[in-house]
Scaffold this active site. Structure first.
Site, PDB file in Angstrom:
ATOM      1  N   ARG A  65       0.007   3.346  -8.868  1.00 17.91           N
ATOM      2  CA  ARG A  65      -0.415   4.370  -7.616  1.00 17.91           C
ATOM      3  C   ARG A  65      -1.549   3.795  -6.694  1.00 17.91           C
ATOM      4  NH1 ARG A  65       1.460   9.537  -8.895  1.00 17.91           N
ATOM      5  NH2 ARG A  65       0.056  10.354  -7.461  1.00 17.91           N
TER       6      ARG A  65
ATOM      7  N   GLU B 261      18.078  -1.902   3.029  1.00 19.78           N
ATOM      8  CA  GLU B 261      17.388  -1.890   1.804  1.00 19.78           C
ATOM      9  C   GLU B 261      16.924  -3.322   1.408  1.00 19.78           C
ATOM     10  OE1 GLU B 261      15.751  -0.011  -0.029  1.00 19.78           O
ATOM     11  OE2 GLU B 261      15.787  -0.608  -1.782  1.00 19.78           O
TER      12      GLU B 261
ATOM     13  N   HIS C  72      23.502  -7.356  20.410  1.00 17.33           N
ATOM     14  CA  HIS C  72      22.730  -6.644  21.261  1.00 17.33           C
ATOM     15  C   HIS C  72      21.065  -7.118  21.270  1.00 17.33           C
ATOM     16  CE1 HIS C  72      26.214  -4.317  22.223  1.00 17.33           C
ATOM     17  NE2 HIS C  72      26.252  -4.288  21.063  1.00 17.33           N
TER      18      HIS C  72
ATOM     19  N   GLU D  30       8.764  -6.387   1.139  1.00 24.92           N
ATOM     20  CA  GLU D  30       7.531  -5.460   0.606  1.00 24.92           C
ATOM     21  C   GLU D  30       7.103  -6.396  -0.711  1.00 24.92           C
ATOM     22  OE1 GLU D  30       8.328  -1.682  -1.577  1.00 24.92           O
ATOM     23  OE2 GLU D  30      10.435  -2.309  -1.550  1.00 24.92           O
TER      24      GLU D  30
ATOM     25  N   LYS E 222      13.500  -4.561   0.611  1.00 24.28           N
ATOM     26  CA  LYS E 222      12.917  -5.275  -0.667  1.00 24.28           C
ATOM     27  C   LYS E 222      12.110  -6.516  -0.486  1.00 24.28           C
ATOM     28  CE  LYS E 222      12.895  -2.506  -2.805  1.00 24.28           C
ATOM     29  NZ  LYS E 222      13.284  -1.145  -2.693  1.00 24.28           N
TER      30      LYS E 222
ATOM     31  N   LYS F 192       2.788   3.174  -5.089  1.00 26.43           N
ATOM     32  CA  LYS F 192       4.126   3.708  -5.353  1.00 26.43           C
ATOM     33  C   LYS F 192       4.425   4.966  -4.790  1.00 26.43           C
ATOM     34  CE  LYS F 192       7.762   3.419  -8.260  1.00 26.43           C
ATOM     35  NZ  LYS F 192       8.863   2.553  -7.410  1.00 26.43           N
TER      36      LYS F 192
ATOM     37  N   TRP G 100      -6.167   3.680  -4.193  1.00 24.72           N
ATOM     38  CA  TRP G 100      -5.401   3.049  -2.903  1.00 24.72           C
ATOM     39  C   TRP G 100      -6.291   3.637  -1.858  1.00 24.72           C
ATOM     40  CZ3 TRP G 100      -3.016   4.699   1.495  1.00 24.72           C
ATOM     41  CH2 TRP G 100      -2.241   3.777   2.119  1.00 24.72           C
TER      42      TRP G 100
ATOM     43  N   ASN H 250      -7.506  12.247  -5.669  1.00 25.94           N
ATOM     44  CA  ASN H 250      -6.182  11.774  -4.898  1.00 25.94           C
ATOM     45  C   ASN H 250      -6.035  12.466  -3.870  1.00 25.94           C
ATOM     46  OD1 ASN H 250      -3.003  11.937  -6.001  1.00 25.94           O
ATOM     47  ND2 ASN H 250      -3.844  10.888  -4.503  1.00 25.94           N
ATOM     48  N   GLY H 251      -5.783  12.090  -2.521  1.00 25.76           N
ATOM     49  CA  GLY H 251      -5.342  12.875  -1.588  1.00 25.76           C
ATOM     50  C   GLY H 251      -6.102  12.463  -0.335  1.00 25.76           C
TER      51      GLY H 251
ATOM     52  N   CYS I 210      -3.485   6.671  -5.309  1.00 21.61           N
ATOM     53  CA  CYS I 210      -4.615   6.806  -6.182  1.00 21.61           C
ATOM     54  C   CYS I 210      -4.128   7.642  -7.393  1.00 21.61           C
ATOM     55  CB  CYS I 210      -5.760   7.831  -5.673  1.00 21.61           C
ATOM     56  SG  CYS I 210      -6.289   7.119  -4.410  1.00 21.61           S
TER      57      CYS I 210
HETATM   58  C1  F6R Z   1      10.485   0.773  -1.593  1.00 27.81           C
HETATM   59  C2  F6R Z   1      10.018   2.171  -2.125  1.00 27.81           C
HETATM   60  C3  F6R Z   1       9.449   3.039  -0.781  1.00 27.81           C
HETATM   61  C4  F6R Z   1       9.783   4.578  -1.313  1.00 27.81           C
HETATM   62  C5  F6R Z   1       9.296   5.486  -0.476  1.00 27.81           C
HETATM   63  C6  F6R Z   1       9.555   6.911  -0.950  1.00 27.81           C
HETATM   64  O1  F6R Z   1      10.834  -0.080  -2.443  1.00 27.81           O
HETATM   65  O2  F6R Z   1       9.731   2.222  -3.029  1.00 27.81           O
HETATM   66  O3  F6R Z   1       9.828   2.854   0.324  1.00 27.81           O
HETATM   67  O4  F6R Z   1      11.100   4.474  -1.403  1.00 27.81           O
HETATM   68  O5  F6R Z   1       7.903   5.514  -0.368  1.00 27.81           O
HETATM   69  O6  F6R Z   1       9.187   7.255  -2.181  1.00 27.81           O
HETATM   70  P1  F6R Z   1       9.817   8.500  -3.053  1.00 27.81           P
HETATM   71  O7  F6R Z   1      11.213   8.243  -3.192  1.00 27.81           O
HETATM   72  O8  F6R Z   1       8.931   8.433  -4.316  1.00 27.81           O
HETATM   73  O9  F6R Z   1       9.792   9.635  -2.111  1.00 27.81           O
END
Ligand code: F6R
Length: 617
Positions: A27, A490, A513, A497, A494, A612, A74, A100-101, A2
């Site tokens: 957000r 990672e 395994h 998501e 990517k 994000k 969100w 937001n929260g 949010c």
């Molecule tokens: C994946 C991604 C998330 C963030 C995670 C932590 O691409 O962006 O997995 O890495 O939400 O976020 P931060 O780094 O802001 O604590």
């Protein structure tokens, strides 16, 4: 999660709010809404969907006015529909609030308010808060500010809120606990937002509100601005005005079709920025002020615990390998969400490193607080300057990656790894665990990183071509050993998501395994095979995949022959030192995920269900 934005001043509020919502849309993008004061009433317009849907919706509405609040959501409590969208009114539309929260005790409060005759129109915790403030204000006949104080003292949870009232339209009240809120101070005007991006083009003077602080932003009848900050105990606070260092163009796509692609291409520069002033080419050495200033803490550390979530946790794993290898300090890497709830053993001589792009991730912030409570020294590695984790840490290093707007983290990952590698080197140097010649060699390799990344970026058309035939694959496996194992995780994250393709990352040797059962002719397997130390081992793992008809896409060093010969497709990258290899090898993985998602028609910058900045648990 949010985004909130508020404005009070003399300018037309609507364009300021809409531009702010666009900037904060990363957000959350389940719904968006605004409230503007005009014609003696609070006018709320809200819409399910994106900010652009709201823009379309208000086209024929009267949005004149100079005071207003806006929200992009969100969804947490209640599905993403128009009723649950913010702002929310109080019972008789006297107040409007954005939040937001999460208000954790909202059910109990709601029951009590219903008993007192209040009617609810949404399933949200936010509506409970606005009704509570209004109920207290009306029943106790107190000012809105006092009512906000009392209501916030009763709520359990996290909030950044902005409240407007019909009775006092010349003021907006904002408050925070756990969720971020920054106030911009302009000439005869105030801005408030979840981050500085909606504010930066109007002013560079900001105040970061602290937890449990409430700010009343008002204009006198003559238009004189006034800001009063108190905490929940009603103690007056003197605002600390800080200068904002943010470049407006970093918030635009600058000709790229997506923020994600722009951010991938920015990496040569962001790596330069994250290393700048921290490595010395003439002396071939590293200097990280956060480590120098707290050398004793690091040198006496019984162990280092790295906490983070998602991509930041992956960067932490790369950090673990490097710190243990170079500085010989034991390192544990923990998901912040597990660490905070599993009653971990934390010693006062532990150093806890919190890694977070946003600096606002609720679980990582909570982990920092627990570590501090137990007397550990906390070192924050954050991107957003002035963010909650950066401020809650005892010391730290910023990543200097610039604003990351694409929801999938790209440039932040490479900047996080760069800073962690600097830290590993700095510790190894302080502990005299690294030979001068080895240190010099790695530092020289660090200088070469931006140029090598540029070389990989030139392969973008080739990468887009390679992945074309995998666009409709339903599963992917990513394998790596050593430093390339966290990178496999990672790469898989990517892809899943942004393209919604199921993908898993594994240490290559673990395949036998269990996951090897998945391999057939339909299964693309991405192997990161840049290690020199265990090259033969990864060759064997590839052969095991080939024997089961799996299709291999490999990331190899320039000049590789053996892995290339076994692969269906290979992407060559320039060689570098082992501890730096993930910084280069992750570029093709980011581009692969990007192109697959684009070819599938996915919204790469705003993938479904994600936001994000995860400021709720
Ligand atoms: C994946 C991604 C998330 C963030 C995670 C932590 O691409 O962006 O997995 O890495 O939400 O976020 P931060 O780094 O802001 O604590």
């Amino acid at each position: 999660m949010c985004g909130i934005v508020a404005y009070i001043g003399k300018q037309p509020v609507f364009p300021i709010l809409m531009k702010g919502l666009h900037r904060l849309e990363y957000r959350g993008y389940d719904s968006a809404g605004i409230c503007i004061y005009n014609h003696n009433r609070l006018n709320i317009y809200k819409k399910r969907g994106k900010v652009s849907d709201l823009e379309e919706f208000v086209k024929d509405k009267d949005v004149s006015g100079t005071v207003g609040i806006a929200h992009t959501r969100w969804a947490t409590h209640g599905e993403p529909n128009q009723h649950n969208a913010h702002p929310h009114y109080s019972q008789f539309e006297d107040l409007a609030l954005i939040h937001n929260g999460i208000i954790e005790n909202y059910q109990t409060l709601k029951k009590e308010l219903i008993k007192q005759g209040r009617t609810f129109y949404s399933e949200t915790d936010t509506e409970v808060l606005v009704q509570l403030i209004d109920y207290i204000r009306v029943s106790s006949r107190i000012s809105l500010t006092e009512a906000v104080h009392q209501a916030l003292s009763q709520v359990v949870g996290a909030y950044a809120v902005a409240v407007m009232s019909k009775e006092s339209p010349r003021s907006i009240i904002v408050a925070r606990k756990g969720s971020p809120l920054v106030i911009g101070i302009g000439k005869d005007e105030f801005f408030a937002a979840s981050d500085a991006s909606p504010i930066v083009e109007y002013t560079n003077e900001v105040v970061y509100l602290e937890d449990e602080e409430i700010a009343v932003l008002s204009l006198s009848a003559k238009g004189k601005p006034k800001m009063e900050i108190t905490n929940l105990k009603n103690v007056k606070k003197v605002p600390l005005i800080q200068k904002l260092e943010m470049n407006l163009s970093s918030l635009e796509k600058n000709g790229y079709p997506h923020f994600m692609l722009k951010e991938i291409y920015e990496q040569p520069q962001t790596i330069r920025d994250s290393l700048s002033g921290r490595i010395n080419m003439e002396l071939n050495t590293v200097a990280l002020s956060g480590v120098i200033d707290h050398k004793e803490k690091f040198l006496k550390a019984r162990r280092i615990i790295i906490v983070g979530c998602g991509t930041s946790w992956h960067a932490g794993l790369v950090g673990e390998y490097a710190i243990e290898e170079l500085a010989r300090i034991p390192v544990e890497v923990e998901y912040a969400s597990e660490f905070r709830y599993r009653n971990p053993i934390i010693y006062p001589d532990d150093v806890v490193i919190a890694v977070s792009q946003s600096g606002e991730t609720a679980d990582t912030l909570a982990a920092v607080k627990i570590a501090k409570k137990n007397g550990a020294f906390v070192y924050g590695i954050c991107n957003v300057v002035g963010s909650s984790i950066a401020r809650a840490s005892d010391s730290g290093s910023y990543m200097h990656a610039g604003p990351e707007i694409g929801v999938a983290s790209t440039k932040a990952f490479t900047a996080q790894v760069s800073v962690l590698m600097l830290l590993a080197l700095a510790l190894a140097k302080e502990k005299k665990m690294i030979k001068k010649s080895s240190l010099e060699q790695i530092v020289r390799a660090m200088y070469e990183l931006p140029e090598k990344i540029e070389q990989v970026l030139k392969k973008d058309p080739q990468i887009a071509d390679v992945v074309k035939i995998f666009t409709y694959s339903r599963n992917f496996l990513y394998l790596g050993r050593g430093y390339n194992y966290p990178l496999a995780l990672e790469g898989a994250l990517k892809l899943k998501e942004i393209s919604y393709i199921h993908a898993e990352g594994y240490p290559a040797a673990e395949m036998k395994h269990g996951p090897i059962a998945l391999i057939d002719a339909e299964m693309p397997v991405v192997v990161i095979a840049t290690n020199r130390g265990n090259y033969e081992k990864i060759v064997s793992n590839i052969q095991e995949v080939k024997a089961r008809k799996g299709r291999i896409i490999s990331i190899v060093n320039e000049g590789d022959t053996e892995v290339k010969a076994l692969s269906d497709f290979s992407i060559e990258i320039p060689r570098t030192e082992a501890i730096l290899s993930t910084i280069i090898a992750c570029i093709p993985l980011q581009l692969m995920a990007y192109h697959i998602a684009v070819q599938k028609g996915c919204n790469v910058d705003q993938p479904r269900n994600l936001a994000k900045s995860v400021t709720v648990e």
